[in-house]
Design a protein around this motif. Sequence first.
Motif, PDB file in Angstrom:
ATOM      1  N   VAL A  11      37.377  37.008  35.167  1.00  0.00           N
ATOM      2  CA  VAL A  11      38.295  37.575  36.248  1.00  0.00           C
ATOM      3  C   VAL A  11      39.395  36.737  36.470  1.00  0.00           C
ATOM      4  O   VAL A  11      38.932  35.420  36.826  1.00  0.00           O
ATOM      5  CB  VAL A  11      37.706  37.855  37.590  1.00  0.00           C
ATOM      6  CG1 VAL A  11      38.730  38.430  38.563  1.00  0.00           C
ATOM      7  CG2 VAL A  11      36.376  38.773  37.208  1.00  0.00           C
ATOM      8  N   ASN A  13      42.222  34.380  38.330  1.00  0.00           N
ATOM      9  CA  ASN A  13      42.336  33.778  39.803  1.00  0.00           C
ATOM     10  C   ASN A  13      43.257  34.713  40.772  1.00  0.00           C
ATOM     11  O   ASN A  13      44.173  35.566  40.280  1.00  0.00           O
ATOM     12  CB  ASN A  13      43.294  32.515  39.642  1.00  0.00           C
ATOM     13  CG  ASN A  13      42.498  31.324  39.273  1.00  0.00           C
ATOM     14  OD1 ASN A  13      41.075  31.226  39.289  1.00  0.00           O
ATOM     15  ND2 ASN A  13      42.799  30.196  38.823  1.00  0.00           N
ATOM     16  N   ASP A  55      33.898  29.473  37.925  1.00  0.00           N
ATOM     17  CA  ASP A  55      34.525  30.241  38.855  1.00  0.00           C
ATOM     18  C   ASP A  55      35.222  31.493  38.148  1.00  0.00           C
ATOM     19  O   ASP A  55      35.940  31.090  37.071  1.00  0.00           O
ATOM     20  CB  ASP A  55      35.440  29.544  39.541  1.00  0.00           C
ATOM     21  CG  ASP A  55      35.940  30.378  40.969  1.00  0.00           C
ATOM     22  OD1 ASP A  55      35.153  30.979  41.566  1.00  0.00           O
ATOM     23  OD2 ASP A  55      37.152  30.239  41.336  1.00  0.00           O
ATOM     24  N   GLY A  56      34.956  32.464  38.580  1.00  0.00           N
ATOM     25  CA  GLY A  56      35.700  33.801  37.995  1.00  0.00           C
ATOM     26  C   GLY A  56      35.124  34.386  36.773  1.00  0.00           C
ATOM     27  O   GLY A  56      35.528  35.328  36.089  1.00  0.00           O
TER      28      GLY A  56
END
Length: 110
Positions: A11, A13, A55-56
């Motif tokens: 995904v 940012n 992250d993501g």
Amino acid sequence: MIEEVRARLVVPNGQDLLVLLFEILSVELTECGGTWTGAAFGGTSFTVIPDPKTDGHYELIVSTDRSHPKFGEQQKIFVRIERLPDWLSRMLAREGVDCKWGSSKEEAIG
């Protein structure tokens, strides 16, 4: 019999995966011990597991119970379960989300 497919989601940012999934699937996901789960009315459930290292990055697990009494009704109203990975990938790609599907964690997550 419960069938399961998995996806690795990346995904961008600034995007909120849970909001995107709610908007696309109309399924509210609730937090449960670090993962999010939700269910459609016809025996299909969704689990989102964040990658603790990146992250993501997420794993999405879609489980379908074809023996559910409302499965046939779900298939008439919603996308056919066989087409769900392609359809959901296209919908998420519009928002910049990369999806890689497989029938096992190794295929999807690699």
